[in-house]
Design a protein around this motif. Structure first.
Motif, PDB file in Angstrom:
ATOM      1  N   VAL A  26      43.864  38.686  49.573  1.00  0.00           N
ATOM      2  CA  VAL A  26      44.787  39.351  50.480  1.00  0.00           C
ATOM      3  C   VAL A  26      44.296  40.776  50.688  1.00  0.00           C
ATOM      4  CG1 VAL A  26      47.185  40.046  50.832  1.00  0.00           C
ATOM      5  CG2 VAL A  26      46.678  37.934  49.586  1.00  0.00           C
ATOM      6  N   ASN A  27      43.957  41.100  51.925  1.00  0.00           N
ATOM      7  CA  ASN A  27      43.434  42.435  52.266  1.00  0.00           C
ATOM      8  C   ASN A  27      42.263  42.816  51.363  1.00  0.00           C
ATOM      9  OD1 ASN A  27      45.380  42.808  54.314  1.00  0.00           O
ATOM     10  ND2 ASN A  27      46.870  43.457  52.786  1.00  0.00           N
ATOM     11  N   GLY A  28      41.362  41.861  51.127  1.00  0.00           N
ATOM     12  CA  GLY A  28      40.173  42.124  50.328  1.00  0.00           C
ATOM     13  C   GLY A  28      40.388  42.127  48.828  1.00  0.00           C
ATOM     14  N   ARG A  29      41.633  41.948  48.395  1.00  0.00           N
ATOM     15  CA  ARG A  29      41.951  41.962  46.968  1.00  0.00           C
ATOM     16  C   ARG A  29      42.325  40.559  46.509  1.00  0.00           C
ATOM     17  NH1 ARG A  29      43.323  43.964  42.468  1.00  0.00           N
ATOM     18  NH2 ARG A  29      45.350  44.309  41.599  1.00  0.00           N
ATOM     19  N   VAL A  30      41.828  40.170  45.342  1.00  0.00           N
ATOM     20  CA  VAL A  30      42.135  38.850  44.792  1.00  0.00           C
ATOM     21  C   VAL A  30      43.464  38.924  44.039  1.00  0.00           C
ATOM     22  CG1 VAL A  30      41.334  37.007  43.272  1.00  0.00           C
ATOM     23  CG2 VAL A  30      39.681  38.341  44.559  1.00  0.00           C
ATOM     24  N   GLU A  31      44.370  37.996  44.354  1.00  0.00           N
ATOM     25  CA  GLU A  31      45.689  37.974  43.728  1.00  0.00           C
ATOM     26  C   GLU A  31      46.061  36.552  43.350  1.00  0.00           C
ATOM     27  OE1 GLU A  31      48.536  39.508  46.481  1.00  0.00           O
ATOM     28  OE2 GLU A  31      47.501  41.420  46.716  1.00  0.00           O
ATOM     29  N   VAL A  32      46.945  36.426  42.375  1.00  0.00           N
ATOM     30  CA  VAL A  32      47.503  35.117  42.040  1.00  0.00           C
ATOM     31  C   VAL A  32      48.659  34.887  43.012  1.00  0.00           C
ATOM     32  CG1 VAL A  32      48.556  33.701  40.257  1.00  0.00           C
ATOM     33  CG2 VAL A  32      46.903  35.448  39.614  1.00  0.00           C
ATOM     34  N   LYS A  59      29.698  31.643  35.356  1.00  0.00           N
ATOM     35  CA  LYS A  59      28.553  32.397  35.863  1.00  0.00           C
ATOM     36  C   LYS A  59      28.473  32.325  37.386  1.00  0.00           C
ATOM     37  CE  LYS A  59      26.053  32.690  31.734  1.00  0.00           C
ATOM     38  NZ  LYS A  59      26.996  33.481  30.998  1.00  0.00           N
ATOM     39  N   VAL A  60      29.444  31.663  38.014  1.00  0.00           N
ATOM     40  CA  VAL A  60      29.463  31.539  39.470  1.00  0.00           C
ATOM     41  C   VAL A  60      29.517  32.941  40.077  1.00  0.00           C
ATOM     42  CG1 VAL A  60      30.835  30.742  41.442  1.00  0.00           C
ATOM     43  CG2 VAL A  60      30.571  29.283  39.438  1.00  0.00           C
ATOM     44  N   LYS A  61      28.608  33.201  40.985  1.00  0.00           N
ATOM     45  CA  LYS A  61      28.557  34.523  41.628  1.00  0.00           C
ATOM     46  C   LYS A  61      29.623  34.626  42.717  1.00  0.00           C
ATOM     47  CE  LYS A  61      24.661  36.354  39.869  1.00  0.00           C
ATOM     48  NZ  LYS A  61      24.837  36.359  38.467  1.00  0.00           N
ATOM     49  N   GLU A  62      29.595  33.661  43.637  1.00  0.00           N
ATOM     50  CA  GLU A  62      30.548  33.698  44.743  1.00  0.00           C
ATOM     51  C   GLU A  62      31.282  32.366  44.796  1.00  0.00           C
ATOM     52  OE1 GLU A  62      30.341  33.770  49.538  1.00  0.00           O
ATOM     53  OE2 GLU A  62      29.255  35.354  48.510  1.00  0.00           O
ATOM     54  N   PHE A  63      32.605  32.416  44.835  1.00  0.00           N
ATOM     55  CA  PHE A  63      33.408  31.207  44.901  1.00  0.00           C
ATOM     56  C   PHE A  63      33.494  30.754  46.348  1.00  0.00           C
ATOM     57  CE2 PHE A  63      34.533  33.000  40.877  1.00  0.00           C
ATOM     58  CZ  PHE A  63      34.641  31.893  40.055  1.00  0.00           C
ATOM     59  N   ARG A  64      32.989  29.568  46.608  1.00  0.00           N
ATOM     60  CA  ARG A  64      32.917  29.052  47.970  1.00  0.00           C
ATOM     61  C   ARG A  64      34.304  28.964  48.611  1.00  0.00           C
ATOM     62  NH1 ARG A  64      30.140  23.435  48.426  1.00  0.00           N
ATOM     63  NH2 ARG A  64      32.131  22.868  47.527  1.00  0.00           N
ATOM     64  N   ARG A  67      35.056  32.451  49.551  1.00  0.00           N
ATOM     65  CA  ARG A  67      33.923  33.155  50.169  1.00  0.00           C
ATOM     66  C   ARG A  67      33.820  34.600  49.698  1.00  0.00           C
ATOM     67  NH1 ARG A  67      35.258  31.013  56.092  1.00  0.00           N
ATOM     68  NH2 ARG A  67      34.617  28.869  55.810  1.00  0.00           N
ATOM     69  N   ARG A  68      33.929  34.776  48.397  1.00  0.00           N
ATOM     70  CA  ARG A  68      33.919  36.126  47.835  1.00  0.00           C
ATOM     71  C   ARG A  68      33.545  36.072  46.363  1.00  0.00           C
ATOM     72  NH1 ARG A  68      37.006  39.611  44.997  1.00  0.00           N
ATOM     73  NH2 ARG A  68      37.492  41.651  45.804  1.00  0.00           N
ATOM     74  N   LYS A  69      32.917  37.148  45.903  1.00  0.00           N
ATOM     75  CA  LYS A  69      32.673  37.293  44.466  1.00  0.00           C
ATOM     76  C   LYS A  69      33.983  37.716  43.809  1.00  0.00           C
ATOM     77  CE  LYS A  69      27.896  38.841  44.654  1.00  0.00           C
ATOM     78  NZ  LYS A  69      26.972  39.918  44.338  1.00  0.00           N
ATOM     79  N   GLU A  71      34.737  39.657  40.419  1.00  0.00           N
ATOM     80  CA  GLU A  71      34.141  40.341  39.271  1.00  0.00           C
ATOM     81  C   GLU A  71      34.991  40.116  38.025  1.00  0.00           C
ATOM     82  OE1 GLU A  71      31.202  41.536  39.530  1.00  0.00           O
ATOM     83  OE2 GLU A  71      31.034  41.600  41.705  1.00  0.00           O
ATOM     84  N   ARG A  72      34.380  40.320  36.866  1.00  0.00           N
ATOM     85  CA  ARG A  72      35.060  40.071  35.591  1.00  0.00           C
ATOM     86  C   ARG A  72      36.403  40.805  35.454  1.00  0.00           C
ATOM     87  NH1 ARG A  72      34.510  37.398  31.004  1.00  0.00           N
ATOM     88  NH2 ARG A  72      35.143  38.349  29.055  1.00  0.00           N
ATOM     89  N   PRO A  73      36.510  42.093  35.813  1.00  0.00           N
ATOM     90  CA  PRO A  73      37.817  42.755  35.683  1.00  0.00           C
ATOM     91  C   PRO A  73      38.913  42.062  36.514  1.00  0.00           C
ATOM     92  CG  PRO A  73      36.096  44.384  36.007  1.00  0.00           C
ATOM     93  CD  PRO A  73      35.468  43.039  36.230  1.00  0.00           C
ATOM     94  N   GLU A  74      38.560  41.590  37.691  1.00  0.00           N
ATOM     95  CA  GLU A  74      39.536  40.871  38.519  1.00  0.00           C
ATOM     96  C   GLU A  74      39.898  39.538  37.875  1.00  0.00           C
ATOM     97  OE1 GLU A  74      38.848  41.852  43.123  1.00  0.00           O
ATOM     98  OE2 GLU A  74      37.118  40.911  42.148  1.00  0.00           O
ATOM     99  N   ARG A  75      38.911  38.868  37.303  1.00  0.00           N
ATOM    100  CA  ARG A  75      39.176  37.594  36.632  1.00  0.00           C
ATOM    101  C   ARG A  75      40.124  37.795  35.450  1.00  0.00           C
ATOM    102  NH1 ARG A  75      33.650  34.024  36.797  1.00  0.00           N
ATOM    103  NH2 ARG A  75      32.823  34.900  38.711  1.00  0.00           N
ATOM    104  N   LEU A  76      39.934  38.884  34.722  1.00  0.00           N
ATOM    105  CA  LEU A  76      40.818  39.166  33.581  1.00  0.00           C
ATOM    106  C   LEU A  76      42.235  39.478  34.052  1.00  0.00           C
ATOM    107  CD1 LEU A  76      38.340  41.184  31.349  1.00  0.00           C
ATOM    108  CD2 LEU A  76      39.199  38.855  30.943  1.00  0.00           C
ATOM    109  N   GLU A  77      42.369  40.176  35.192  1.00  0.00           N
ATOM    110  CA  GLU A  77      43.703  40.446  35.758  1.00  0.00           C
ATOM    111  C   GLU A  77      44.393  39.138  36.124  1.00  0.00           C
ATOM    112  OE1 GLU A  77      43.977  43.213  39.033  1.00  0.00           O
ATOM    113  OE2 GLU A  77      42.462  44.509  38.109  1.00  0.00           O
ATOM    114  N   ILE A  78      43.647  38.235  36.742  1.00  0.00           N
ATOM    115  CA  ILE A  78      44.198  36.930  37.116  1.00  0.00           C
ATOM    116  C   ILE A  78      44.629  36.173  35.863  1.00  0.00           C
ATOM    117  CG2 ILE A  78      43.563  34.651  38.052  1.00  0.00           C
ATOM    118  CD1 ILE A  78      41.797  36.288  40.097  1.00  0.00           C
TER     119      ILE A  78
END
Length: 93
Positions: A26-32, A59-64, A67-69, A71-78
């Protein structure tokens, strides 16, 4: 008619969309997106410790799907957002 299926971005297995949690951009930010109502691209994740952990360490760089990478800090937030929601739901019995 069969229920829609999606692929979990943690374990990469297909399952019913209704049994997973949506991750949206959403607006370039990954959210749950717990309600699965937000506009934009989304991926799906089983609400289990195993799938969430696999997603965090993947180790996936970009999630199809989105269509975006992610990063680890975002993954930890999720991970923390999902954990908070699951912990809250399990206490309401």
């Amino acid at each position: 008619m069969a229920s829609p299926e999606r692929t979990c971005i943690g374990c990469m297995k297909r399952d019913a969309k209704a049994s997973m949690i949506r991750i949206a951009v959403v607006n370039g930010r990954v959210e749950v997106d717990f309600e699965a109502l937000k506009a934009g691209r989304g991926g799906y994740l089983h609400p289990t410790d195993e799938c969430v952990e696999r997603f965090v360490v993947s180790k996936v760089k970009e999630f199809r799907a989105i269509r975006r990478k992610i990063e680890r800090p975002e993954r930890l937030e999720i991970k923390m957002a999902i954990k908070r929601r699951l912990d809250r739901n399990s206490k309401v019995e």
